[in-house]
Scaffold this active site. Structure first.
Site, mmCIF file in Angstrom:
data_model
loop_
_atom_site.group_PDB
_atom_site.id
_atom_site.type_symbol
_atom_site.label_atom_id
_atom_site.label_comp_id
_atom_site.label_asym_id
_atom_site.label_seq_id
_atom_site.Cartn_x
_atom_site.Cartn_y
_atom_site.Cartn_z
ATOM 1 C CB CYS A 33 -0.950 0.011 1.192
ATOM 2 S SG CYS A 33 -0.108 -0.020 2.766
ATOM 3 C CB CYS A 59 -5.013 3.621 5.425
ATOM 4 S SG CYS A 59 -4.673 2.349 6.639
ATOM 5 C CB CYS A 103 -3.328 -0.991 8.990
ATOM 6 S SG CYS A 103 -4.244 -1.159 7.446
HETATM 7 FE FE1 FES Z 1 -1.606 0.338 4.250
HETATM 8 FE FE2 FES Z 1 -3.441 0.558 6.027
HETATM 9 S S1 FES Z 1 -3.738 0.316 3.927
HETATM 10 S S2 FES Z 1 -1.317 0.561 6.339
#
Ligand code: FES
Length: 145
Positions: A33, A59, A103
């Site tokens: 991400c 996020c 996360c």
């Molecule tokens: Fe990457 Fe949450 S989507 S840390």
């Protein structure tokens, strides 16, 4: 889909910022991400975490888990902080949606990376501490988006 606690820590994150001359700084990233989390620890001579701050470029769940993780490690000994897993952080937040579990892993790894940095600086060995795979050294901080 988020619990009230997650929303609270996302909209009002605790311990945001940085610590100058921190005892340990850990930066980790998730390659998928692209989110990055950095944790600063201020550890006294007795090995107690007196202060902790974080910066997260990521996020909402990453912000909430870093905020909760800093609350959980504050005032703890290095050994106790090491026991705080992503599961413990998630439980403290009353859960996370399954797609957001990674996360919370970032929060655990950021703490471990900061403890690793502290141990290296002090020339000590923290029993049970493993260098996180997602550790990003500041001079290598080139994340591609
Ligand atoms: Fe990457 Fe949450 S989507 S840390």
């Amino acid at each position: 889909m988020y619990t009230e606690k997650v929303m609270d820590h996302f909209t009002n994150p605790r311990n945001v910022g940085e610590i100058e001359n921190a005892s340990g700084v850990g930066t980790v990233g998730n390659a998928k991400c692209g989110d990055i989390m950095r944790i600063y620890l201020d550890i006294d001579e007795a090995g107690i975490i007196n202060d902790v701050k974080f910066k997260t470029f990521g996020c909402g769940a990453a912000v909430a888990t870093s905020s909760m993780a800093t609350e959980l490690v504050k005032g703890k000994s290095v050994q106790d902080a090491l026991q705080i897993t992503n599961k413990a952080v998630m439980e403290a937040l009353d859960g996370l949606p399954p797609v957001k579990v990674h996360c919370s892993l970032l929060a655990e790894e950021a703490i471990h990376a900061a403890l690793w940095d502290y141990a290296e600086k002090k020339g000590i060995n923290i029993v049970g501490l493993v260098k996180p795979k997602s550790d990003i050294h500041e001079d290598e901080e080139q994340i591609e988006y």
